[in-house]
Design a protein around this motif. Structure first.
Motif, PDB file in Angstrom:
ATOM      1  N   LYS A   1      -7.173 -22.679  39.810  1.00 21.83           N
ATOM      2  CA  LYS A   1      -7.634 -21.988  38.369  1.00 21.83           C
ATOM      3  C   LYS A   1      -9.001 -22.762  37.934  1.00 21.83           C
ATOM      4  CE  LYS A   1      -3.176 -20.359  36.667  1.00 21.83           C
ATOM      5  NZ  LYS A   1      -3.261 -19.185  35.611  1.00 21.83           N
ATOM      6  N   PRO A   2      -9.533 -22.375  36.914  1.00 23.93           N
ATOM      7  CA  PRO A   2     -10.724 -23.200  36.419  1.00 23.93           C
ATOM      8  C   PRO A   2     -10.637 -24.516  36.073  1.00 23.93           C
ATOM      9  CG  PRO A   2     -10.492 -21.221  35.172  1.00 23.93           C
ATOM     10  CD  PRO A   2      -9.099 -21.519  35.785  1.00 23.93           C
ATOM     11  N   ILE A   3     -11.680 -25.444  36.546  1.00 22.87           N
ATOM     12  CA  ILE A   3     -11.720 -26.836  36.306  1.00 22.87           C
ATOM     13  C   ILE A   3     -13.044 -27.152  35.164  1.00 22.87           C
ATOM     14  CG2 ILE A   3     -11.955 -29.141  37.316  1.00 22.87           C
ATOM     15  CD1 ILE A   3     -10.623 -28.208  39.776  1.00 22.87           C
ATOM     16  N   LEU A   4     -12.851 -28.000  34.556  1.00 21.90           N
ATOM     17  CA  LEU A   4     -14.158 -28.697  33.630  1.00 21.90           C
ATOM     18  C   LEU A   4     -14.318 -30.000  34.193  1.00 21.90           C
ATOM     19  CD1 LEU A   4     -14.622 -28.109  29.879  1.00 21.90           C
ATOM     20  CD2 LEU A   4     -14.539 -30.399  30.700  1.00 21.90           C
ATOM     21  N   THR A   5     -15.426 -30.447  34.225  1.00 21.73           N
ATOM     22  CA  THR A   5     -15.568 -31.974  34.586  1.00 21.73           C
ATOM     23  C   THR A   5     -16.475 -32.313  33.487  1.00 21.73           C
ATOM     24  OG1 THR A   5     -17.522 -31.172  36.017  1.00 21.73           O
ATOM     25  CG2 THR A   5     -15.312 -31.913  37.105  1.00 21.73           C
ATOM     26  N   ASP A   6     -15.980 -33.629  32.827  1.00 20.02           N
ATOM     27  CA  ASP A   6     -16.890 -34.278  32.071  1.00 20.02           C
ATOM     28  C   ASP A   6     -17.913 -35.299  32.849  1.00 20.02           C
ATOM     29  OD1 ASP A   6     -16.227 -36.768  29.230  1.00 20.02           O
ATOM     30  OD2 ASP A   6     -17.966 -35.165  29.643  1.00 20.02           O
ATOM     31  N   THR A  59     -14.342 -16.344  30.508  1.00 19.87           N
ATOM     32  CA  THR A  59     -14.336 -15.711  32.165  1.00 19.87           C
ATOM     33  C   THR A  59     -14.947 -16.862  32.674  1.00 19.87           C
ATOM     34  OG1 THR A  59     -14.140 -13.383  31.198  1.00 19.87           O
ATOM     35  CG2 THR A  59     -14.868 -13.881  33.635  1.00 19.87           C
ATOM     36  N   THR A  60     -14.535 -17.328  33.955  1.00 17.93           N
ATOM     37  CA  THR A  60     -15.205 -18.211  34.889  1.00 17.93           C
ATOM     38  C   THR A  60     -14.946 -17.764  36.005  1.00 17.93           C
ATOM     39  OG1 THR A  60     -13.266 -19.669  35.413  1.00 17.93           O
ATOM     40  CG2 THR A  60     -14.202 -20.072  33.468  1.00 17.93           C
ATOM     41  N   PRO A  61     -15.602 -18.545  37.204  1.00 18.96           N
ATOM     42  CA  PRO A  61     -15.690 -18.082  38.577  1.00 18.96           C
ATOM     43  C   PRO A  61     -14.336 -18.235  39.207  1.00 18.96           C
ATOM     44  CG  PRO A  61     -17.666 -19.318  38.134  1.00 18.96           C
ATOM     45  CD  PRO A  61     -16.723 -19.336  36.964  1.00 18.96           C
ATOM     46  N   HIS A  62     -13.369 -18.969  38.292  1.00 15.78           N
ATOM     47  CA  HIS A  62     -12.010 -19.207  38.906  1.00 15.78           C
ATOM     48  C   HIS A  62     -10.881 -18.518  38.014  1.00 15.78           C
ATOM     49  CE1 HIS A  62     -13.976 -22.059  41.844  1.00 15.78           C
ATOM     50  NE2 HIS A  62     -12.757 -21.866  42.707  1.00 15.78           N
ATOM     51  N   GLY A  63     -11.406 -17.584  37.138  1.00 16.92           N
ATOM     52  CA  GLY A  63     -10.363 -17.058  36.533  1.00 16.92           C
ATOM     53  C   GLY A  63     -10.711 -16.942  34.994  1.00 16.92           C
ATOM     54  N   GLU A  64      -9.708 -16.367  34.284  1.00 18.95           N
ATOM     55  CA  GLU A  64      -9.832 -16.329  32.696  1.00 18.95           C
ATOM     56  C   GLU A  64      -8.851 -17.283  31.999  1.00 18.95           C
ATOM     57  OE1 GLU A  64      -8.910 -12.199  32.196  1.00 18.95           O
ATOM     58  OE2 GLU A  64     -10.787 -11.455  33.018  1.00 18.95           O
ATOM     59  N   ILE A  65      -9.334 -17.701  30.873  1.00 20.13           N
ATOM     60  CA  ILE A  65      -8.749 -18.459  29.902  1.00 20.13           C
ATOM     61  C   ILE A  65      -8.624 -17.838  28.283  1.00 20.13           C
ATOM     62  CG2 ILE A  65      -8.889 -20.964  28.900  1.00 20.13           C
ATOM     63  CD1 ILE A  65     -11.087 -21.401  31.188  1.00 20.13           C
ATOM     64  N   GLU A  66      -7.273 -18.013  28.062  1.00 22.83           N
ATOM     65  CA  GLU A  66      -6.912 -17.333  26.508  1.00 22.83           C
ATOM     66  C   GLU A  66      -7.255 -18.563  25.585  1.00 22.83           C
ATOM     67  OE1 GLU A  66      -6.349 -13.740  27.833  1.00 22.83           O
ATOM     68  OE2 GLU A  66      -5.683 -13.988  25.829  1.00 22.83           O
ATOM     69  N   THR A  67      -7.878 -18.238  24.540  1.00 21.35           N
ATOM     70  CA  THR A  67      -8.481 -19.576  23.644  1.00 21.35           C
ATOM     71  C   THR A  67      -7.900 -19.106  22.287  1.00 21.35           C
ATOM     72  OG1 THR A  67     -10.371 -18.524  22.794  1.00 21.35           O
ATOM     73  CG2 THR A  67     -10.364 -20.020  24.716  1.00 21.35           C
ATOM     74  N   PRO A  68      -7.464 -20.119  21.446  1.00 26.87           N
ATOM     75  CA  PRO A  68      -7.584 -21.559  21.461  1.00 26.87           C
ATOM     76  C   PRO A  68      -6.581 -22.066  22.810  1.00 26.87           C
ATOM     77  CG  PRO A  68      -6.982 -20.995  19.312  1.00 26.87           C
ATOM     78  CD  PRO A  68      -6.990 -20.021  20.199  1.00 26.87           C
TER      79      PRO A  68
END
Ligand code: AAQ
Ligand code: ZN
Length: 377
Positions: free
Chosen positions: A90-95, A24-33
């Motif tokens: 939706k969610p973003i991850l930055t390296d 769960t992130t501020p911009h929404g949820e992610i199913e994993t893997p």
């Protein structure tokens, strides 16, 4: 009482070490893997956000190094951050930029204070530090922020790795201090240690001192030239030692077979530039292995790229047509190939989640490996 972290993980099912869950992130949820498409310069090359959503992408990657150099992180902040700038909701991850400086920039040298390098764009001189990297990521407004680390070459010696790990740990402390928005952007630690189990333990134990600040843990320092079996051995050793209640991210791995090995060892998140990069040059992922669509043998082939695929491209276009587009150097060729390749990996993760839930992941993995090795296209 530990502060509430902005990015949290919920474990669903386990099948051996493989697991499903939800981030769960501020911009929404992610199913994993989950597989995360890479968007280096504020775009997943050739794809619109609507197409990414349609194919099932849940989170994409941005890049500190590239966006700092062009158009500038301050400029992106003026547009309200990367989500608004590129219209991705939706969610973003930055390296954190370290890896890209080592692999792209003309590296000047690595010092305690940070890294001096020349831009790959115009050769201009730059400096990036843990503080600078976090400041850029705060400006970009990503949901997941990576620590500024050193990713040593795959076959580095212990003599090189030990001081490198210790500096990366000191840099981690500086990143935690510099993070201005800890309740809006989750911080992920990056475990280093090359192909040595004892050094992986060293890196993890040093980072675990700061566990309360981390929303997740990444396994770095792999897929950088080490033999495949060393990567699998190290993965199988370290992943189960990462906290069970936080997401586990393997950086830079996106070959189908490697992704399934990673899922089998308990990894939740992966990224790779490959699917779009090889797609743009006409190499296609299929159930039976890779296919180079420009080959003459496909000129009159009326079949879809991949007969086992139900994506928009495979439902509407033939190999013969897509081959023509590549031969004619039409932009649509690279776009359709990219769409299918990204969909292929997203679907591989979706099918993996189902297999884990149904306690048949090992059979699913073996079946995929058997077909993928056939190479019949
Ligand atoms: C390909 N193999 C590989 N990639 C690695 C990366 C980069 C992951 N991809 C991020 C990205 C984001 C946006 C655009 C393009 C790429 C790493 N990043 C960090 N920070 N540390 C690593 O140890 C590390 C190790 C890696 N191995
Ligand atoms: Zn397809």
């Amino acid at each position: 009482m530990s502060k509430k972290l902005p990015v949290t993980y919920e474990l669903y099912d386990k099948d051996g070490k493989a697991r499903t869950g939800k981030i769960t992130t501020p911009h929404g949820e992610i199913e994993t893997p989950v597989f995360m498409p890479v968007g280096t310069q504020a775009t997943v090359k050739g794809m619109t956000p609507e197409e990414l959503e349609e194919m099932g992408a849940e989170i994409i990657l941005g890049n500190t190094y590239h966006l700092y150099l062009r158009p500038g992180d301050e400029l992106v902040a003026k547009f309200g951050g990367l989500h608004k700038f590129m219209n991705w909701k939706k969610p973003i991850l930055t390296d954190s930029g370290g890896f890209q400086v080592f692999s792209l920039g003309d590296l000047r040298n690595i010092k305690e204070e940070g890294v001096y390098f020349r831009s790959h764009l115009d050769g201009s001189k730059h400096f990036i530090s843990p503080e600078k990297s976090i400041n850029i990521q705060n400006n970009l407004g990503s949901d997941i922020v990576m620590l500024f680390d050193e990713c040593p070459p795959g076959m580095s010696s212990k003599e090189y790795l030990i001081p490198s790990i210790e500096r990366t740990t000191r840099w981690a402390k500086r990143c935690v201090e510099a993070h201005k928005r800890p309740d809006e952007q989750g911080l992920f630690a990056i475990v280093q240690g090359g192909i040595y189990e004892d050094l992986r333990d060293k890196s993890l134990s040093e980072l675990s001192e700061m566990d309360e600040y981390f929303s997740g843990y990444a396994v770095g320092g792999l897929a950088v030239g080490e033999p495949r079996e060393d990567m699998y051995r190290v993965l199988d050793y370290i992943v189960e030692k990462l906290p069970e209640d936080k997401p586990r991210y393997l950086m830079g791995v996106g070959e189908p077979l490697d992704m399934l090995e990673a899922v089998a060892s308990g990894i939740d998140m992966m990224d790779c530039v490959q699917p779009s990069r090889i797609g743009r040059h006409g190499t296609i992922f299929t159930k039976y292995g890779r296919l180079v669509v420009k080959n003459a043998s496909y000129s009159e082939d009326t079949r879809p790229l991949d007969e086992g695929c139900d994506c928009y491209v495979c439902r509407n276009y033939t190999r013969g047509y897509i081959r023509h587009l590549f031969k004619a150097q039409e932009i649509l060729g690279g776009r359709l190939a990219t769409y299918h390749n990204l969909y292929f990996l997203l679907k591989l993760m979706k099918d993996s989640r189902t297999a884990i839930k149904e306690k048949r992941f090992n059979e699913f993995k073996a079946e995929f490996e058997k077909n993928y090795a056939m190479g019949k296209n």
